[in-house]
Design an enzyme around this catalytic site. Sequence first.
Site, short mmCIF file in Angstrom:
data_model
loop_
_atom_site.label_atom_id
_atom_site.label_comp_id
_atom_site.label_asym_id
_atom_site.label_seq_id
_atom_site.Cartn_x
_atom_site.Cartn_y
_atom_site.Cartn_z
N ASP A 1 0.83 -1.21 0.00
CA ASP A 1 0.00 0.00 0.00
C ASP A 1 0.87 1.26 0.00
OD1 ASP A 1 -2.31 1.80 0.78
OD2 ASP A 1 -3.30 -0.13 0.97
N ALA B 1 -7.99 -7.99 -8.09
CA ALA B 1 -9.06 -8.76 -7.46
C ALA B 1 -9.71 -9.76 -8.43
CB ALA B 1 -10.11 -7.83 -6.88
N SER C 1 -11.32 -0.97 -0.15
CA SER C 1 -9.99 -0.94 0.47
C SER C 1 -10.08 -1.22 1.96
CB SER C 1 -9.37 0.45 0.33
OG SER C 1 -8.90 0.66 -0.95
N HIS D 1 -3.72 6.13 3.41
CA HIS D 1 -4.49 4.94 3.05
C HIS D 1 -3.96 3.68 3.73
CE1 HIS D 1 -5.97 1.81 0.16
NE2 HIS D 1 -7.02 2.60 0.10
#
Lengths: 492, 81
Positions: free
Chosen positions: A229, A360, A434, A261
Amino acid sequence: MKQNFILLPVKTTHALKSEDKSLNPEVKNFFYKLSSPAKTKRLHLHDDDKPLPIKVLDSVSESGAKLVELPLDSLANFQFSFPGIRLVPEVFYKKAIMPSLPLTRLFSAAASKRKSTTVTVTNDQGEPIADASIYAYVDYEKETGIDGKTDERGKLQIRLSKTVKRLEVLLVYPPHSYWPLCLKNVSLEDAITIKVRAIDVTYEDVLRHFYKTPTLPHIRKTIKIGIVDTGIGPHTSLDVEGGACTVAGERKNDYADCDNHGTHVAGIIGSKQDPVGVAAGVQLYSYRVFPKDGGDASSFSIIKAISKAVEDGCQLINLSIALDESDEATNAQIAEAYSKGVICFAAAGNDGRQAVSYPAAYSLAIAVSAMGRRGTFPAGTEPFIDVKSPYGKDPKNFIAGFSNIGHEIKITAPGVGIMSCYPGNKFQVLSGTSMACPAAVGIAARLLAEEGRIIKRTASAQRADEMIRFLHSKLRQLGFGARYEGQGMFFV
Amino acid sequence: MANRRWILKFIGSATSISKAKVNALLKGNSIHVIDMSLFPKLLLVEGSKQKMNALTSHSDGWTYSPDKSYKVPGTRKKLQP
């Protein structure tokens, strides 16, 4: 609905001749089972509960890749029942012809025809909130309006056409420490004052509603989670055991957060103080892949990060990142990690019911959608706007309006109005897949730590297969449908 | 043709690869090395597609794909320009 897929072993295209010693014998048997002349027959491959219909349409060779037809609703079930098998949708190429140019619509008004409104953001004590992002929507569905940030006095001047009398939606995002707000049908006066609500870290948001994290025991330090990240921390609620910065040209040991984040993601998993994470006690590893200049993360830095996380002994990897097209290089690295017993979870993306983002959507990753629950965020706050059907068996539950969906979704997790850490010992409320992704990773870590045996096995594809099977048994469907929740949500 | 970043991957059967030879090969094809930390399996390089094609078509066991840019999924609502 059915679709054609190509079935492949994790790394190779051929199961029986594979030299990969980590390949699970069950995977080899699976390909052999499908190698019989069954082109027009339906095979029923059983898991614990019910048979899965699968129609073999074609085969490269007896033990080679298979072209099969699968019902889309059983995709996640198939992948949990037969882990270690890549499922690649059959695609069709077009001729390379020039597409027509897109049409662009602009929203503007001449200066003389505009009206000015000053928006002031304060807290309960009347103190100004600087750097709050404001989104003033004239039409929320069409995404037309104006945005900006408050200055040091907590003020922002917005100028819209005089014909605009009301804002359909006004969203206010303080940088940290306060809940984001959502106001509807706002009259455009000369001045609008908005009071934001401070975050109470003991509030029961949707994550704590389902997982009661303050009452859960800290898990044993047997599990390592790699967070790929923007970096993590610093934050006193988070212990980071190690990591690396994999951005070309930046210092390797600089893996603190260059944004906010990654810290939020890490807090959802491992925060040891209120708001407590779902897997407090776990070993967190930070792999910073986003550059300090605010740019995007390159696939090479992501590949390096996954590779380093595997090398460092992480068993689970969190990928709250998104790309709208497949990326061969990153997919290959996820497959490589799987073959070494490491599972990657990835956020489905926040484009509002659009196709699941990559990585994903890659079949060896666990794609996580975001769900929410009415009554787990204060009235008038921003999560309210994410309430959208489908609702579950419990009508308070919903799949977030921003969540991407599709048959690649394998599980869902809480991701609407989530309280977590912000660098510098502060807190922030964010919504997104997220946030759902680390919620799922953290609970998976907790379940695996409690089980204890699987995680001690030799790091191989067989271990990854066993982890997937075990985690599958801990999922419960909430009644949203397979395209929205896959096999459901983890419960502890 | 514009330069961009590529991931160069070794898929050949050789068990040992000389870093010096690979460097010379890339230099000879006007391809700039950005990151060799995953050598010999992967390299991050910069060059034109034409040069990459030339490199991979004349040397066995190498393949390449574009280095792509990932984002964190936006946590805020969108607004059209």
